[in-house]
Design a protein around this motif. Structure first.
Motif, short mmCIF file in Angstrom:
data_model
loop_
_atom_site.label_atom_id
_atom_site.label_comp_id
_atom_site.label_asym_id
_atom_site.label_seq_id
_atom_site.Cartn_x
_atom_site.Cartn_y
_atom_site.Cartn_z
N PHE A 66 43.87 37.70 23.50
CA PHE A 66 43.72 37.88 24.95
C PHE A 66 44.74 38.90 25.47
N VAL A 67 45.96 38.85 24.93
CA VAL A 67 46.99 39.79 25.36
C VAL A 67 46.60 41.23 25.00
N PHE A 110 42.30 33.42 30.57
CA PHE A 110 41.02 34.12 30.60
C PHE A 110 40.54 34.32 32.04
N PHE A 111 40.57 33.25 32.82
CA PHE A 111 40.09 33.35 34.20
C PHE A 111 41.01 34.22 35.06
N ALA A 112 42.31 34.20 34.77
CA ALA A 112 43.23 35.07 35.50
C ALA A 112 42.92 36.54 35.21
N GLY A 113 42.66 36.83 33.94
CA GLY A 113 42.32 38.20 33.58
C GLY A 113 41.01 38.66 34.20
N VAL A 114 40.01 37.78 34.18
CA VAL A 114 38.71 38.12 34.78
C VAL A 114 38.86 38.34 36.28
N ALA A 115 39.63 37.47 36.93
CA ALA A 115 39.85 37.62 38.37
C ALA A 115 40.53 38.95 38.69
N ARG A 129 50.05 45.29 43.29
CA ARG A 129 51.12 44.78 44.16
C ARG A 129 51.07 43.27 44.27
N ALA A 130 49.86 42.72 44.35
CA ALA A 130 49.72 41.26 44.44
C ALA A 130 50.23 40.59 43.17
N ILE A 131 49.92 41.18 42.03
CA ILE A 131 50.39 40.60 40.77
C ILE A 131 51.92 40.70 40.68
N GLY A 132 52.47 41.79 41.21
CA GLY A 132 53.93 41.90 41.26
C GLY A 132 54.55 40.76 42.06
N ALA A 133 53.90 40.42 43.17
CA ALA A 133 54.39 39.30 43.99
C ALA A 133 54.26 37.98 43.23
N ILE A 261 45.76 47.35 33.54
CA ILE A 261 47.15 46.90 33.69
C ILE A 261 47.19 45.57 34.44
N ALA A 262 46.37 45.48 35.49
CA ALA A 262 46.31 44.23 36.26
C ALA A 262 45.83 43.07 35.38
N GLY A 263 44.84 43.35 34.54
CA GLY A 263 44.35 42.31 33.63
C GLY A 263 45.42 41.85 32.67
N LEU A 264 46.15 42.80 32.09
CA LEU A 264 47.21 42.45 31.15
C LEU A 264 48.31 41.64 31.83
N LEU A 265 48.75 42.09 32.99
CA LEU A 265 49.82 41.39 33.70
C LEU A 265 49.39 39.98 34.12
#
Length: 302
Positions: A66-67, A110-115, A129-133, A261-265
């Motif tokens: 997944f990573v 998985f669901f976090a990455g899909v979202a 930016r949201a993921i950074g928060a 990048i957002a998916g990975l983070l």
């Protein structure tokens, strides 16, 4: 191995650049089959493992896959030939694997990455930016838990939560109490959390399950860093993350790269919150491959 299997199936060797996406795709297929079949594949391979170890190994294998999935999906998406076929096929297999493994962390990742992929497709920079928060909240969480999480005797009486969730809450409360009572500034030292399992013994949950008070490691990277390296080390980690976040957000990423990048983070955010051990080298190797894969694609795109 992935390249060889694909070459046999397609009767032509794949390009070298396909090694990472093919490796991730085949890993997902094999791990999903193993998880869905009750670890039949692992049972065929010696030596025999203690009860439960095969399930854990497959679940961790899925975590690594997944990573590394974001750069693999991005590469498949960028390839004109495969874009016309099914670039999301590895994602579908990943979903099946997450369900088959029965591990909440994999399902949540998985669901976090899909979202992240779905939301990021509309506002990729805003998603970053949201993921950074969210990462900021994750690293603030140890202090919030230290203040608000019930004490262990109270947690032992809880019956409304799954044992795996309750066990993690007990681990975090225990480690945070030890940190507060010990060397809060400098920490207990590298790998100190690994000594707690034998030292602290076991407790019994309301469900009757007997669990170690701390199981191998805290299953929460911020809690582990705070206990082992204290406020000084933790502050240095946060400073490093802030510098990295500022550098990341300063780049005007292409939409597809920002989504990857957002998916990975997002995936990593789940694992550092409920699963990752700082001293597991294989996790860092998978993360490094993923980052370098994204970097290679970005460089190739100019």
């Amino acid at each position: 191995m992935a390249a060889a299997l694909t070459g046999i199936m397609l009767r032509t060797p794949p390009p070298a650049a396909w090694i990472l996406p093919l490796g991730v795709a085949w890993s997902l297929v094999i791990l999903t089959i193993d998880a869905a079949s009750g670890n039949t594949l692992r049972q065929w391979i010696p030596p025999d493992q203690p009860i439960g170890k095969d399930e854990v190994a497959t679940a961790r294998g899925l975590m690594l896959a997944f990573v590394m999935l974001p750069p693999a999906l991005l590469y498949i998406h960028r390839d004109k030939t495969w874009r016309r076929r099914s670039p999301r096929a590895p994602l579908y297999v990943a979903g099946i694997g997450a369900a088959a493994s029965g591990v909440l962390a994999n399902g949540a990742a998985f669901f976090a990455g899909v979202a992240a992929y779905i939301i990021g497709s509309f506002r990729p920079q805003a998603m970053l930016r949201a993921i950074g928060a969210i990462w900021g909240l994750i690293f603030a969480a140890p202090f919030l838990m230290a203040a608000a999480l019930p004490k262990v005797p109270q947690l032992l009486t809880v019956s409304s939560l799954p044992d795996s969730v309750l066990h993690r809450l007990i681990i975090w409360r225990t480690v945070l109490d030890l940190w507060a009572e010990g060397r809060t500034l400098t920490g207990a030292g590298a790998r100190a959390t690994h000594t707690l399992t034998d030292r602290l013994g076991a407790v019994t949950l309301e469900s009757g399950a007997q669990i170690p008070l701390v199981s191998s490691h805290p299953h929460n990277l911020p809690v582990q860093l705070l206990y082992e390296f204290g406020l000084i080390g933790y502050g240095l980690v946060i400073a490093f993350l802030v510098m990295g976040a500022r550098a990341l957000l300063a780049v005007p990423w292409r939409k597809e790269m920002a989504i990857a990048i957002a998916g990975l983070l997002s995936v990593v955010a789940v694992y550092i919150s409920v699963e990752m051990d700082f001293w597991h080298l294989y996790t860092w190797c998978a993360l490094s491959l993923s980052v370098w894969g994204l970097r290679a694609i970005a460089k190739d795109a100019g």
